[in-house]
Motif scaffolding. Structure first.
Motif, mmCIF file in Angstrom:
data_model
loop_
_atom_site.group_PDB
_atom_site.id
_atom_site.type_symbol
_atom_site.label_atom_id
_atom_site.label_comp_id
_atom_site.label_asym_id
_atom_site.label_seq_id
_atom_site.Cartn_x
_atom_site.Cartn_y
_atom_site.Cartn_z
ATOM 1 N N THR A 45 1.650 18.269 -17.178
ATOM 2 C CA THR A 45 1.187 17.879 -18.492
ATOM 3 C C THR A 45 2.326 17.925 -19.499
ATOM 4 N N ASP B 96 -1.383 24.009 -21.759
ATOM 5 C CA ASP B 96 -2.831 23.981 -21.612
ATOM 6 C C ASP B 96 -3.241 24.944 -20.500
ATOM 7 N N THR B 97 -4.526 24.940 -20.135
ATOM 8 C CA THR B 97 -5.049 25.790 -19.062
ATOM 9 C C THR B 97 -5.902 24.942 -18.130
ATOM 10 N N LEU B 98 -5.649 25.045 -16.836
ATOM 11 C CA LEU B 98 -6.434 24.340 -15.826
ATOM 12 C C LEU B 98 -7.607 25.224 -15.402
ATOM 13 N N GLU C 5 -8.494 29.542 -12.588
ATOM 14 C CA GLU C 5 -7.703 29.044 -13.704
ATOM 15 C C GLU C 5 -6.213 29.119 -13.375
ATOM 16 N N LEU D 112 -0.840 25.967 -17.613
ATOM 17 C CA LEU D 112 -0.127 24.697 -17.523
ATOM 18 C C LEU D 112 0.986 24.661 -18.574
ATOM 19 N N THR E 133 -9.275 20.661 -18.383
ATOM 20 C CA THR E 133 -8.357 21.492 -19.169
ATOM 21 C C THR E 133 -9.145 22.149 -20.290
#
Length: 288
Positions: free
Chosen positions: A236, A240-242, A250, A253, A275
């Motif tokens: 990305t 962010d967070t997956l 989790e 990112l 996300t």
């Protein structure tokens, strides 16, 4: 009428002059030497007599300079300091998995020694420190030939496959030959530690790229069977967070890097992968 001194008085004056003349000459000589030393000392250290060295460094380290400072940098803002190839510092790097965690990194250097006590001083040929980089991103500064690289540090950096060691001078300029930084590169193997069984290869791999709020490939559905393993590789352009719903898995990112998350599908159903911060749907997993 002024009277001339008597012969006896003249003899006494001459004797007194002979005794005091050497002392006065000596005092004048000492005064001149002290004055010259003060003036010379001030001019030798930039016009002041006080020391201006970094604590723990010599005058040579504070004022020395070597090589040619180039306008180019190493990619992270540190300018290159070019030296002749003959006698230039050199480095090689070897990496092997640690028996408990991560990897052990070993540097072999030539025409170079680590000088942590004088970091921040002037550049002297064959002295300085090293920088450890993962896929071109700085990880740690090294002041010796051995370094333990924990797996958590690699995972926190978003993972990577190429480890680079680059040599720097004490003033943080990068040593270079022919306008190229002096460095060594090796692949960072994912071989598990001794005694740990290797993880099975994933049955499916999905690579996803997020750029300017758009997901590529377009979100769809992936069908897999219960018990199979799927590997998600997400890159990305923003932090962010997956998140995989239903499995509560989790992963962080980081911007500009690829994050890998492997999941064993041990339950059936429809599970969304998205996300958190940007609330983008990446894909849907259909486990049968």
């Amino acid at each position: 009428m002024k009277r001339s001194p008597s012969p006896l008085r003249l003899n006494r004056l001459n004797a007194l002059n002979r005794r005091t003349a050497p002392t006065a000459f000596l005092r004048l000589t000492v005064a001149l030497l002290v004055s010259g030393a003060l003036v010379g000392g001030a001019s030798a250290c930039g016009g002041r007599a006080t020391t201006h060295h970094r604590p723990g460094t010599s005058h040579e380290q504070a004022s020395g300079s070597v090589g040619r400072l180039l306008a180019a940098d190493d990619g992270s803002g540190h300018r290159l300091r070019q030296v002749d190839a003959e006698g230039a510092p050199a480095v090689t790097v070897a990496v092997r998995p640690d028996s408990e965690d991560g990897w052990n990194v070993h540097l072999s250097v030539q025409n170079f020694r680590f000088t942590p006590d004088s970091v921040g001083g002037a550049a002297l040929l064959g002295r300085g420190h090293a920088l450890l980089l993962l896929d071109g991103h700085p990880l740690a500064r090294l002041y010796g030939p051995w370094y333990h690289l924990p797996d958590s540090l690699v995972r926190g950096a978003g993972g990577g496959r190429t480890l680079t060691v680059r040599l720097y001078a004490d003033d943080h300029t990068a040593w270079a030959v022919h306008s190229t930084p002096i460095q060594a590169t090796t692949p960072l193997t994912t071989t598990p530690p001794v005694g740990t069984p290797a993880e099975p290869r994933p049955d499916r791999t999905l690579e996803i790229v997020i750029s300017h709020g758009k997901v590529s490939p377009a979100p769809g559905r992936i069908e897999i069977e219960k018990g199979q393993r799927i590997e998600l590789r997400v890159r990305t352009d923003h932090v962010d967070t997956l998140h995989i719903h239903g499995y509560d898995r989790e992963a962080h990112l980081p911007a500009g890097r690829t994050t890998t998350l492997t999941l064993t599908a041990d339950r059936t159903g429809l599970f969304e992968v998205e996300t958190h911060e940007s609330a983008l749907l990446l894909t849907q997993l259909v486990v049968r």
